[in-house]
Design a protein around this motif. Structure first.
Motif, PDB file in Angstrom:
ATOM      1  N   PHE A  77      -9.053  -1.643   9.900  1.00  0.00           N
ATOM      2  CA  PHE A  77      -9.386  -1.238   8.535  1.00  0.00           C
ATOM      3  C   PHE A  77      -9.857   0.214   8.500  1.00  0.00           C
ATOM      4  O   PHE A  77     -10.563   0.669   9.403  1.00  0.00           O
ATOM      5  CB  PHE A  77     -10.498  -2.126   7.981  1.00  0.00           C
ATOM      6  N   GLU A  78      -9.489   0.903   7.416  1.00  0.00           N
ATOM      7  CA  GLU A  78      -9.995   2.242   7.140  1.00  0.00           C
ATOM      8  C   GLU A  78     -10.364   2.327   5.662  1.00  0.00           C
ATOM      9  O   GLU A  78      -9.796   1.617   4.827  1.00  0.00           O
ATOM     10  CB  GLU A  78      -8.942   3.308   7.440  1.00  0.00           C
ATOM     11  N   ILE A  79     -11.311   3.195   5.350  1.00  0.00           N
ATOM     12  CA  ILE A  79     -11.645   3.522   3.962  1.00  0.00           C
ATOM     13  C   ILE A  79     -11.203   4.956   3.728  1.00  0.00           C
ATOM     14  O   ILE A  79     -11.633   5.873   4.430  1.00  0.00           O
ATOM     15  CB  ILE A  79     -13.158   3.392   3.696  1.00  0.00           C
ATOM     16  N   ILE A  80     -10.337   5.149   2.732  1.00  0.00           N
ATOM     17  CA  ILE A  80      -9.763   6.479   2.503  1.00  0.00           C
ATOM     18  C   ILE A  80     -10.084   6.969   1.090  1.00  0.00           C
ATOM     19  O   ILE A  80     -10.398   6.186   0.191  1.00  0.00           O
ATOM     20  CB  ILE A  80      -8.236   6.469   2.699  1.00  0.00           C
ATOM     21  N   ASP A  81      -9.993   8.285   0.929  1.00  0.00           N
ATOM     22  CA  ASP A  81     -10.025   8.878  -0.404  1.00  0.00           C
ATOM     23  C   ASP A  81      -8.712   8.515  -1.084  1.00  0.00           C
ATOM     24  O   ASP A  81      -7.642   8.845  -0.567  1.00  0.00           O
ATOM     25  CB  ASP A  81     -10.156  10.399  -0.277  1.00  0.00           C
ATOM     26  N   PRO A  82      -8.737   7.822  -2.237  1.00  0.00           N
ATOM     27  CA  PRO A  82      -7.490   7.359  -2.848  1.00  0.00           C
ATOM     28  C   PRO A  82      -6.588   8.484  -3.337  1.00  0.00           C
ATOM     29  O   PRO A  82      -5.386   8.281  -3.512  1.00  0.00           O
ATOM     30  CB  PRO A  82      -7.969   6.488  -4.020  1.00  0.00           C
ATOM     31  N   ASP A  83      -7.137   9.672  -3.535  1.00  0.00           N
ATOM     32  CA  ASP A  83      -6.324  10.797  -4.004  1.00  0.00           C
ATOM     33  C   ASP A  83      -5.649  11.545  -2.855  1.00  0.00           C
ATOM     34  O   ASP A  83      -4.469  11.879  -2.916  1.00  0.00           O
ATOM     35  CB  ASP A  83      -7.192  11.772  -4.819  1.00  0.00           C
ATOM     36  N   SER A  84      -6.410  11.782  -1.785  1.00  0.00           N
ATOM     37  CA  SER A  84      -5.871  12.574  -0.676  1.00  0.00           C
ATOM     38  C   SER A  84      -5.343  11.727   0.468  1.00  0.00           C
ATOM     39  O   SER A  84      -4.556  12.196   1.283  1.00  0.00           O
ATOM     40  CB  SER A  84      -6.956  13.515  -0.139  1.00  0.00           C
ATOM     41  N   GLY A  85      -5.781  10.458   0.562  1.00  0.00           N
ATOM     42  CA  GLY A  85      -5.400   9.613   1.693  1.00  0.00           C
ATOM     43  C   GLY A  85      -6.205   9.895   2.946  1.00  0.00           C
ATOM     44  O   GLY A  85      -5.936   9.327   4.003  1.00  0.00           O
ATOM     45  N   THR A  86      -7.214  10.759   2.851  1.00  0.00           N
ATOM     46  CA  THR A  86      -8.028  11.142   4.005  1.00  0.00           C
ATOM     47  C   THR A  86      -9.104  10.091   4.281  1.00  0.00           C
ATOM     48  O   THR A  86      -9.795   9.653   3.352  1.00  0.00           O
ATOM     49  CB  THR A  86      -8.716  12.491   3.749  1.00  0.00           C
ATOM     50  N   PRO A  87      -9.253   9.667   5.532  1.00  0.00           N
ATOM     51  CA  PRO A  87     -10.321   8.706   5.850  1.00  0.00           C
ATOM     52  C   PRO A  87     -11.697   9.273   5.494  1.00  0.00           C
ATOM     53  O   PRO A  87     -11.965  10.467   5.684  1.00  0.00           O
ATOM     54  CB  PRO A  87     -10.178   8.514   7.358  1.00  0.00           C
ATOM     55  N   LEU A  88     -12.575   8.417   4.990  1.00  0.00           N
ATOM     56  CA  LEU A  88     -13.912   8.820   4.577  1.00  0.00           C
ATOM     57  C   LEU A  88     -14.938   8.430   5.633  1.00  0.00           C
ATOM     58  O   LEU A  88     -14.750   7.465   6.378  1.00  0.00           O
ATOM     59  CB  LEU A  88     -14.266   8.139   3.249  1.00  0.00           C
ATOM     60  N   PRO A  89     -16.043   9.161   5.702  1.00  0.00           N
ATOM     61  CA  PRO A  89     -17.110   8.797   6.650  1.00  0.00           C
ATOM     62  C   PRO A  89     -17.692   7.433   6.325  1.00  0.00           C
ATOM     63  O   PRO A  89     -17.613   6.961   5.191  1.00  0.00           O
ATOM     64  CB  PRO A  89     -18.149   9.909   6.426  1.00  0.00           C
ATOM     65  N   ALA A  90     -18.287   6.812   7.313  1.00  0.00           N
ATOM     66  CA  ALA A  90     -18.910   5.497   7.133  1.00  0.00           C
ATOM     67  C   ALA A  90     -19.939   5.550   6.012  1.00  0.00           C
ATOM     68  O   ALA A  90     -20.712   6.505   5.903  1.00  0.00           O
ATOM     69  CB  ALA A  90     -19.562   5.049   8.434  1.00  0.00           C
ATOM     70  N   GLY A  91     -19.922   4.536   5.164  1.00  0.00           N
ATOM     71  CA  GLY A  91     -20.885   4.446   4.079  1.00  0.00           C
ATOM     72  C   GLY A  91     -20.395   4.966   2.748  1.00  0.00           C
ATOM     73  O   GLY A  91     -21.016   4.713   1.717  1.00  0.00           O
ATOM     74  N   GLN A  92     -19.281   5.704   2.733  1.00  0.00           N
ATOM     75  CA  GLN A  92     -18.747   6.218   1.474  1.00  0.00           C
ATOM     76  C   GLN A  92     -17.738   5.238   0.887  1.00  0.00           C
ATOM     77  O   GLN A  92     -17.002   4.579   1.613  1.00  0.00           O
ATOM     78  CB  GLN A  92     -18.086   7.584   1.688  1.00  0.00           C
ATOM     79  N   LYS A  93     -17.698   5.173  -0.438  1.00  0.00           N
ATOM     80  CA  LYS A  93     -16.786   4.272  -1.120  1.00  0.00           C
ATOM     81  C   LYS A  93     -15.415   4.914  -1.271  1.00  0.00           C
ATOM     82  O   LYS A  93     -15.300   6.112  -1.528  1.00  0.00           O
ATOM     83  CB  LYS A  93     -17.342   3.903  -2.497  1.00  0.00           C
ATOM     84  N   GLY A  94     -14.389   4.107  -1.107  1.00  0.00           N
ATOM     85  CA  GLY A  94     -13.030   4.593  -1.272  1.00  0.00           C
ATOM     86  C   GLY A  94     -12.085   3.426  -1.370  1.00  0.00           C
ATOM     87  O   GLY A  94     -12.458   2.326  -1.784  1.00  0.00           O
TER      88      GLY A  94
END
Length: 295
Positions: free
Chosen positions: A272-289
């Motif tokens: 699993f990864e959490i990404i910025d939905p606009d850029s597709g860039t993975p986000l740091p732990a704890g950030q919503k995406g």
């Protein structure tokens, strides 16, 4: 409080049947190696991924952060290239799930499962349900289950492995019948969609369910508001667990334990990864995406 059985299950899968203490570093090493194998596998067998990953190589995956360099696939890719993604001959496809949602126009999405894929899901359901279901108990499965390989069918098969009985009711179209089934079959656990389970609890007829009859509830297949969980706990005086998953990940993704403070993920089968939905860039732990996953 009991420790989640998923930790031992994941450890056993990682260490080839030898359950040992699970560490974060062990997990990440295992996932990295499996992801490298997956990239090589799909490039060899899938026309879609051979083209999509033509500039990528498993050897370039030096650590998990390098996953950010791989292209994402989308629901539209499934619509346009579903069969081109498949890595097996069509004769080896055990189950095809067609996803057609209200308001959805154009061709539906189709997801293809082999017998091995379905076995992985049954295995996960078996372990996950053992968090709150005991051998000998009866579970009313208020999810689609008429077809072999459907989520209700897989769940019933998983429960049978642990000596519990899964009774497939299907989606709730008649609350009165569902409540009668709870009483008739002496159901110990309910599995269903949050809106349908809370609707059952609010039926006047629900007062006829004997106190203590319902011993646990699992909510899945939709967003689970905390107010629904609180009301169900108060109504039936039992623990309420939630499950996260999607058809594309083989139905099972993560399930709560007794702490009720987050999901234990199916990390031996999914990354699993959490990404910025606009850029597709993975986000740091704890950030919503946006949640993305790789099998």
């Amino acid at each position: 409080m009991r420790k989640t059985p998923l930790e031992h299950w994941i450890s056993t899968k990682m260490f080839h049947g030898i359950g040992r203490r699970l560490t974060e570093s062990d997990m990440r090493r295992f996932q990295l190696e499996k992801l490298r194998q997956t990239i090589s596998y799909v490039k060899e067998r899938s026309p879609f991924y051979r083209q999509r990953l033509e500039d990528s190589d498993a050897r370039d995956l030096g650590n998990l952060s390098d996953m950010a360099d791989l292209p994402l696939t989308s629901p539209q890719d499934l619509v346009e290239n579903g069969l081109q993604m498949v890595c097996l001959s069509q004769s080896q496809i055990e189950r095809v799930v067609t996803l057609q949602f209200p308001g959805m126009t154009g061709a539906p999405r189709r997801v293809y499962f082999s017998a091995e894929d379905l076995e992985l899901t049954i295995d996960f359901f078996h372990c996950g349900m053992s968090t709150f279901v005991e051998p000998g108990q009866k579970v009313l499965i208020m999810m689609p289950g008429d077809l072999p390989g459907s989520v209700g069918d897989l769940l019933a098969r998983a429960l049978a492995r642990m000596g519990a009985q899964g009774i497939v009711h299907g989606m709730v179209h008649d609350p009165t019948k569902a409540i009668h089934d709870i009483i008739r079959y002496e159901i110990d656990c309910l599995v269903g969609v949050p809106s349908q389970v809370i609707s059952l609890a609010r039926q006047p007829l629900a007062e006829e369910i004997p106190a203590g009859r319902i011993k646990s509830i699992l909510l899945s297949a939709d967003n689970v508001p905390s107010v629904v969980v609180r009301e169900l706990r108060a109504t039936w005086n039992c623990p309420v667990f939630t499950h996260y998953g999607s058809t594309e990940m083989g139905f099972g993704g993560g399930v709560e334990c007794e702490a009720s403070s987050g999901y234990h993920l199916r990390e031996a089968d999914l990354y699993f990864e959490i990404i910025d939905p606009d850029s597709g860039t993975p986000l740091p732990a704890g950030q919503k995406g946006e949640i993305v996953f790789t099998t």
